[in-house]
Design a protein around this motif. Structure first.
Motif, mmCIF file in Angstrom:
data_model
loop_
_atom_site.group_PDB
_atom_site.id
_atom_site.type_symbol
_atom_site.label_atom_id
_atom_site.label_comp_id
_atom_site.label_asym_id
_atom_site.label_seq_id
_atom_site.Cartn_x
_atom_site.Cartn_y
_atom_site.Cartn_z
ATOM 1 N N HIS A 118 57.614 -2.847 31.079
ATOM 2 C CA HIS A 118 56.637 -1.938 30.463
ATOM 3 C C HIS A 118 57.103 -0.480 30.457
ATOM 4 O O HIS A 118 56.502 0.350 29.787
ATOM 5 C CB HIS A 118 55.277 -2.058 31.155
ATOM 6 N N ILE A 119 58.142 -0.150 31.224
ATOM 7 C CA ILE A 119 58.636 1.230 31.292
ATOM 8 C C ILE A 119 60.032 1.282 30.693
ATOM 9 O O ILE A 119 60.996 1.778 31.288
ATOM 10 C CB ILE A 119 58.635 1.769 32.740
ATOM 11 N N SER A 120 60.168 0.730 29.499
ATOM 12 C CA SER A 120 61.435 0.695 28.773
ATOM 13 C C SER A 120 61.129 0.238 27.349
ATOM 14 O O SER A 120 60.087 -0.359 27.093
ATOM 15 C CB SER A 120 62.419 -0.274 29.446
ATOM 16 N N TYR A 148 50.863 -7.206 32.184
ATOM 17 C CA TYR A 148 51.071 -7.751 30.836
ATOM 18 C C TYR A 148 49.744 -7.816 30.084
ATOM 19 O O TYR A 148 48.682 -7.919 30.688
ATOM 20 C CB TYR A 148 51.644 -9.173 30.905
ATOM 21 N N HIS A 149 49.844 -7.811 28.751
ATOM 22 C CA HIS A 149 48.735 -8.243 27.911
ATOM 23 C C HIS A 149 48.763 -9.766 27.857
ATOM 24 O O HIS A 149 49.831 -10.369 27.733
ATOM 25 C CB HIS A 149 48.902 -7.713 26.471
ATOM 26 N N LYS A 167 52.184 4.917 26.937
ATOM 27 C CA LYS A 167 52.467 5.230 25.532
ATOM 28 C C LYS A 167 52.395 6.731 25.271
ATOM 29 O O LYS A 167 53.102 7.248 24.391
ATOM 30 C CB LYS A 167 51.501 4.471 24.633
ATOM 31 N N ALA A 168 51.555 7.432 26.040
ATOM 32 C CA ALA A 168 51.498 8.887 25.891
ATOM 33 C C ALA A 168 52.780 9.530 26.373
ATOM 34 O O ALA A 168 53.239 10.541 25.824
ATOM 35 C CB ALA A 168 50.308 9.439 26.670
ATOM 36 N N GLY A 174 54.997 0.632 27.176
ATOM 37 C CA GLY A 174 53.669 0.040 27.130
ATOM 38 C C GLY A 174 53.664 -1.391 27.632
ATOM 39 O O GLY A 174 54.714 -2.046 27.703
ATOM 40 N N LEU A 175 52.472 -1.882 27.988
ATOM 41 C CA LEU A 175 52.351 -3.261 28.434
ATOM 42 C C LEU A 175 52.762 -4.205 27.304
ATOM 43 O O LEU A 175 52.377 -4.019 26.156
ATOM 44 C CB LEU A 175 50.907 -3.571 28.858
#
Length: 210
Positions: A118-120, A148-149, A167-168, A174-175
């Motif tokens: 999520h951080i890539s 996760y979603h 995302k900001a 993002g997840l």
């Protein structure tokens, strides 16, 4: 070093991650149940190095190799490793999931990836799956950890807020959708064999090389 955690420098030069301190125990319990007693393990995006030290110390039969593209992270890993002085903990590799030229030769019995997906950018997840597909033998384990979603599970408010904050900071973060991650793994010969619910609305997804 890519992280959303509050990182603090220790007097010895290592970086201390509160999240790593919190989740190391629960992650280790899952790894103990599914890793082999002996073999080589490659940890992708090893960050501060606290997980590597904790897991190598608790699993002495495994040769643990941490890896991270960040020089800052590798310096922290070296500091933690120097203090722990574990015979089965290898020096950190400068591995970038986006750059196959940096990937080590296998085989590794397992690949572990904690809080990277999520951080890539999504391409890093695809790279992780290609690396695992290449480095693991048949039956080898890829273990991932993070939020996760999931189409069949309502998103926790805390994870929704975390997704927005990611995302900001970077629109490419993002997840990720669990099914999309599973499909990326399947494309590289990896099958999802277990979903393990973890504290703080995280998951461990365990894949096996077909």
């Amino acid at each position: 070093m890519q992280t959303m955690d509050a990182i603090a420098a220790t007097p010895e030069g290592a970086l201390a991650s509160p999240a790593a301190a919190r989740n190391a125990g629960p992650i280790l319990e899952v790894l103990k149940a599914h890793l082999p007693a002996r073999g080589r393990v490659l940890e992708i995006a090893a960050g501060s190095g606290e997980h590597a030290v904790a897991f190598a110390g608790a699993l002495p039969g495994l040769e643990w190799t941490p890896a991270d593209p960040s020089a800052e992270a590798r310096a922290s890993i070296a500091a933690w490793a120097g203090a722990a002085d574990l015979p089965n903990l290898r020096p950190a590799l400068a591995l970038d999931a986006l750059d196959p030229a940096t990937w080590p030769e296998g085989p590794f019995e397992a690949v572990v990836c904690i809080n990277m997906i999520h951080i890539s950018p999504w391409a890093a997840t695809e790279g992780l799956m290609r690396l695992a597909g290449r480095a693991l033998p048949v039956g080898g384990l890829l273990a991932t950890y993070g939020p996760y979603h999931e189409a069949d599970v309502p998103l926790a408010p805390s994870n929704a807020a975390f997704d927005e904050s990611l995302k900001a900071r970077n629109p490419a973060w993002g997840l990720r959708d669990r099914d999309a991650v599973t499909a990326a793994a399947k494309a590289e010969g990896l099958a999802l064999t277990r979903r393990v619910g973890m504290p703080a609305n995280n998951l461990m997804l365990l894949f096996r090389r077909l």
